[in-house]
Design an enzyme around this catalytic site. Structure first.
Site, short mmCIF file in Angstrom:
data_model
loop_
_atom_site.label_atom_id
_atom_site.label_comp_id
_atom_site.label_asym_id
_atom_site.label_seq_id
_atom_site.Cartn_x
_atom_site.Cartn_y
_atom_site.Cartn_z
N ASP A 53 2.73 3.30 3.19
CA ASP A 53 1.64 4.43 2.70
C ASP A 53 2.22 5.54 1.85
O ASP A 53 1.70 5.74 0.66
CB ASP A 53 0.91 4.90 3.82
CG ASP A 53 -0.58 5.12 3.40
OD1 ASP A 53 -0.78 5.29 2.01
OD2 ASP A 53 -1.34 5.87 4.33
N GLN A 87 -9.68 9.11 -4.84
CA GLN A 87 -9.46 9.91 -3.63
C GLN A 87 -10.50 10.62 -2.97
O GLN A 87 -10.47 10.86 -1.86
CB GLN A 87 -8.27 10.85 -4.06
CG GLN A 87 -7.64 11.60 -2.67
CD GLN A 87 -6.96 10.77 -1.90
OE1 GLN A 87 -5.87 10.42 -1.82
NE2 GLN A 87 -7.96 10.50 -0.70
N HIS A 93 1.55 5.40 -2.33
CA HIS A 93 0.77 6.32 -3.11
C HIS A 93 1.87 6.84 -3.98
O HIS A 93 2.45 7.91 -3.75
CB HIS A 93 0.09 7.38 -2.49
CG HIS A 93 -1.26 6.84 -1.87
ND1 HIS A 93 -2.68 6.91 -2.42
CD2 HIS A 93 -1.45 6.24 -0.68
CE1 HIS A 93 -3.44 6.54 -1.52
NE2 HIS A 93 -2.73 5.83 -0.47
N TRP A 104 0.35 13.80 3.03
CA TRP A 104 -0.36 13.17 4.22
C TRP A 104 0.74 12.66 5.23
O TRP A 104 0.58 12.67 6.41
CB TRP A 104 -0.84 11.82 3.74
CG TRP A 104 -2.06 12.16 2.93
CD1 TRP A 104 -3.36 12.41 3.56
CD2 TRP A 104 -2.23 12.25 1.51
NE1 TRP A 104 -4.25 12.59 2.38
CE2 TRP A 104 -3.69 12.63 1.22
CE3 TRP A 104 -1.27 11.98 0.51
CZ2 TRP A 104 -4.12 12.82 -0.06
CZ3 TRP A 104 -1.86 12.10 -0.66
CH2 TRP A 104 -3.19 12.50 -1.09
N HIS A 124 -9.66 1.88 0.84
CA HIS A 124 -9.13 2.61 1.91
C HIS A 124 -10.51 2.59 2.62
O HIS A 124 -11.66 3.37 2.32
CB HIS A 124 -8.74 4.04 1.58
CG HIS A 124 -7.62 4.32 1.00
ND1 HIS A 124 -7.13 3.54 0.00
CD2 HIS A 124 -6.87 5.06 1.25
CE1 HIS A 124 -5.84 4.06 -0.49
NE2 HIS A 124 -5.57 4.93 0.54
N GLU A 130 -10.99 4.98 7.31
CA GLU A 130 -9.77 5.62 7.82
C GLU A 130 -10.04 7.01 8.41
O GLU A 130 -9.91 8.05 7.96
CB GLU A 130 -8.79 6.01 6.69
CG GLU A 130 -7.25 6.46 7.02
CD GLU A 130 -6.41 6.61 6.02
OE1 GLU A 130 -5.39 7.04 6.19
OE2 GLU A 130 -6.90 6.83 4.74
N HIS A 188 0.99 -1.22 0.04
CA HIS A 188 0.06 -0.11 0.23
C HIS A 188 0.95 1.45 0.08
O HIS A 188 1.56 1.63 1.12
CB HIS A 188 -1.03 -0.07 1.36
CG HIS A 188 -1.82 1.12 1.17
ND1 HIS A 188 -3.22 0.87 1.20
CD2 HIS A 188 -1.84 2.48 1.16
CE1 HIS A 188 -3.78 2.11 1.32
NE2 HIS A 188 -2.85 3.11 1.40
#
Length: 416
Positions: free
Chosen positions: A308, A151, A58, A314, A209, A212, A56
């Site tokens: 992640d 997203q 991005h 983030w 996702h 979360e 996982h």
């Protein structure tokens, strides 16, 4: 090629691993340490392990922190706002440059399989097209799975469902979702049904996702698990994050775990990122905001850990080291007992391979692709404790990474 004097996980003997034409041809116990031939690799009693798997990440957002603005609150939702500001700046060249830098970083740390979530809430789908091209171009060097990830929501973003379907037609491997970000509970539930329907229509895997958020009333995981169960797709479905589970009461979790176990879905936790993003609205006591990793494992469910983010809106750190994530996860999830640590590497190897559906071609077994890494330490416990860099990475029988261990020039206690 051969690797001699290697340890294997959960075995005390030394082994010789033979490879030919890119596959393992023999795995033999050695009666004692042997001298390595010129063409051999001497593992020197260290652990030979299946490659690390990043389940996982991005990559489309990697290396964009602060562009054009920083996430000042440290919250998930502000991160999404900052990323929305960055998306108009995306070009194929920008994406390729950042993705290749990050992929190299991951490979330097023993990762040979990567599942990347790619944002579909972009009318141009620039990143999706670019990553499907990269996946095919890099297939001999690293295995990429591309997730169609909405997203800003499947149903809350304009034409979000159409963009998801277009992404799957372009070639995305996995159907994603984000139900807790949809505008309403009803839209969130509906999005989960659409995710499963798209996966069935296009014969794809699922990675959502899911929940979360710190909200104990965010309960889309039960919807995803039920849909997976009713459609007999649990082995193809992954729930990522599920941080709201940290806020559920035990009575509800007891009921939920029954469904989760029946469904057969997998879980990905991103402990370093979750402990950073969650609990932001708490004073004290302050929640860790990480899903119930230890309890899910104890219940017999498949759980893996991921990084992640690498320097994105983030999470402003990240270095591609899954051993760092594993070490932090063991601390955060209070899994510091001997039994936990002695099998900890499964959380970034075998369990991840199972979640990604690649177990049939993953692992150190005769007949499987000769992909492996050599780590400092004789077993899981020593590897986790020492936290040293990966010494060797071998893919299809070819060396793609080699490091020499550091040594002191001046040794303590020795007087000149």
């Amino acid at each position: 090629m051969k690797i001699v004097n290697a340890r294997l996980r959960h075995r005390s003997e030394l082994f010789t691993l033979s490879m030919d034409n890119g596959v393992f041809t023999a795995i033999e116990v050695q009666p004692a340490a042997v001298s390595a031939a010129a063409t051999d690799i001497d593992a020197d009693g260290n652990l030979a392990c299946a490659p690390f798997v990043e389940p996982h990440i991005h990559l489309d957002a990697a290396l964009t922190a602060g562009e054009p603005n920083w996430n000042q609150s440290g919250t998930l939702f502000e991160g999404i706002e900052r990323w929305a500001e960055r998306k108009p700046m995306l070009t194929p060249e920008d994406i390729r440059t950042r993705a290749l830098k990050t992929i190299q970083l991951l490979m330097e740390n023993g990762i040979q399989v990567i599942r990347t979530h790619v944002d579909t809430t972009d009318p141009s789908l620039t990143a999706m097209k670019t990553f499907c091209e990269l996946r095919d171009e890099l297939k001999d060097k690293v295995e990429l799975q591309v997730v169609a990830f909405p997203q800003e929501g499947i149903l809350s973003y304009p034409n979000g469902l159409r963009l998801m379907e277009e992404s799957l037609e372009i070639g995305a491997d996995v159907v994603g979702g984000i139900p807790h970000f949809e505008y309403t509970r009803e839209l969130g539930e509906a999005s989960m049904k659409h995710v499963i329907a798209l996966a069935k229509k296009y014969d794809r895997l699922v990675d959502v996702h899911c929940d979360e958020i710190d909200d104990p009333n965010s309960r889309f995981l039960e919807v995803l698990a039920a849909e997976a169960l009713f459609n007999d797709m649990g082995h193809r479905v992954t729930a990522s994050h599920t941080t709201a589970m940290h806020s559920y009461d035990n009575a509800y979790c007891s009921k939920l775990f029954r469904l989760l176990k029946k469904s057969g879905i997998s879980f990905v936790s991103c402990p370093t990122e979750s402990i950073h993003l969650q609990g932001r609205f708490d004073t004290f006591p302050k929640r860790r905001g990480v899903t119930r990793v230890k309890e899910l494992l104890a219940a017999g469910m498949n759980v893996c850990l991921a990084e992640d983010s690498v320097f994105d809106p983030w999470y402003s750190l990240g270095n591609g080291k899954l051993l760092r994530v594993l070490d932090a996860g063991l601390h955060i999830c209070q899994m510091m007992g001997y039994q936990d640590i002695s099998k900890a590497l499964s959380l970034i190897t075998d369990n991840s391979a199972r979640a990604l559906g690649i177990s049939d071609r993953y692992g150190i077994e005769v007949g499987k692709p000769a992909n492996l890494i050599i780590l400092s330490g004789s077993d899981d416990y020593e590897v986790v404790r020492r936290q040293e860099d990966v010494r060797w990475s071998i893919r299809k029988g070819e060396v793609i990474l080699q490091r020499q261990p550091a040594s002191l020039v001046v040794r303590p206690g020795i007087h000149q």
